[in-house]
Design a protein around this motif. Structure first.
Motif, PDB file in Angstrom:
ATOM      1  N   GLU A 258       0.832  -1.208   0.000  1.00  0.00           N
ATOM      2  CA  GLU A 258       0.000   0.000   0.000  1.00  0.00           C
ATOM      3  C   GLU A 258       0.865   1.255   0.000  1.00  0.00           C
ATOM      4  O   GLU A 258       0.575   2.220  -0.704  1.00  0.00           O
ATOM      5  N   LEU A 259       1.931   1.218   0.787  1.00  0.00           N
ATOM      6  CA  LEU A 259       2.828   2.369   0.844  1.00  0.00           C
ATOM      7  C   LEU A 259       3.544   2.567  -0.490  1.00  0.00           C
ATOM      8  O   LEU A 259       3.700   3.698  -0.948  1.00  0.00           O
ATOM      9  N   ARG A 260       3.964   1.472  -1.130  1.00  0.00           N
ATOM     10  CA  ARG A 260       4.604   1.577  -2.448  1.00  0.00           C
ATOM     11  C   ARG A 260       3.632   2.159  -3.473  1.00  0.00           C
ATOM     12  O   ARG A 260       4.006   3.019  -4.274  1.00  0.00           O
ATOM     13  N   ASP A 261       2.385   1.696  -3.451  1.00  0.00           N
ATOM     14  CA  ASP A 261       1.377   2.227  -4.381  1.00  0.00           C
ATOM     15  C   ASP A 261       1.174   3.721  -4.148  1.00  0.00           C
ATOM     16  O   ASP A 261       1.111   4.520  -5.098  1.00  0.00           O
ATOM     17  N   PHE A 262       1.053   4.095  -2.885  1.00  0.00           N
ATOM     18  CA  PHE A 262       0.845   5.502  -2.554  1.00  0.00           C
ATOM     19  C   PHE A 262       2.063   6.325  -2.940  1.00  0.00           C
ATOM     20  O   PHE A 262       1.931   7.438  -3.461  1.00  0.00           O
ATOM     21  N   SER A 263       3.252   5.789  -2.703  1.00  0.00           N
ATOM     22  CA  SER A 263       4.483   6.479  -3.068  1.00  0.00           C
ATOM     23  C   SER A 263       4.547   6.723  -4.576  1.00  0.00           C
ATOM     24  O   SER A 263       4.923   7.813  -5.030  1.00  0.00           O
TER      25      SER A 263
END
Length: 150
Positions: free
Chosen positions: A63-68
């Motif tokens: 999720e953090l990678r997608d948001f990043s």
């Protein structure tokens, strides 16, 4: 006569000792089996908890990678965004940030650090865009239009 009585006492003591030894061995065997079962249950629970933690960490990282990726893409777009486009982007950022912020308490320290750095980067972008849009709003444009009445 004393001799057969002594032999009977000795035989009885020997039999009693043998029974006690056998019972003790059986009790030890049962205790060992119970301990082994408990150990297996603890191992299973530990493995399950570890797997759930790994899945949660993997999900949080994804999720953090997608948001990043979304932030990086929209940071480059922000340099040329109109005020309306910026408001849409900012609303989407706040929605996504709130969703991830609610989950951040369960993250490991490394993921939390990445999260803080991502938010700091977005804040810098936000400040640049707001300064740019403010400068655009402050520009007075005088347009003299002359109409020819032909």
């Amino acid at each position: 006569m004393k001799r057969p009585s002594d032999i009977k006492t000795f035989a009885l003591a020997l039999a009693l000792g043998g029974f006690m030894f056998a019972c003790n061995q059986e009790a030890q065997h049962e205790t060992h089996e119970t301990a082994t079962e408990v150990e297996a249950d603890v191992d299973d629970a530990t493995n399950e908890a570890t797997q759930e933690t790994n899945e949660a960490t993997g999900e949080a990282n994804a999720e953090l990678r997608d948001f990043s990726a979304w932030v990086n893409e929209n940071t480059s777009k922000a340099e040329t965004a109109t005020q309306a486009e910026w408001k849409e982007t900012e609303a989407e950022y706040k929605r996504r940030e709130a969703s991830l912020e609610a989950k951040s308490s369960t993250w490991d320290e490394k993921t939390k650090q990445e999260w803080r750095e991502l938010k700091d980067g977005w804040n810098r972008t936000e400040n640049k865009v707001q300064a740019r849009l403010k400068n655009i709003d402050d520009v007075d444009v005088d347009v003299d239009v002359k109409k020819d009445n032909n």
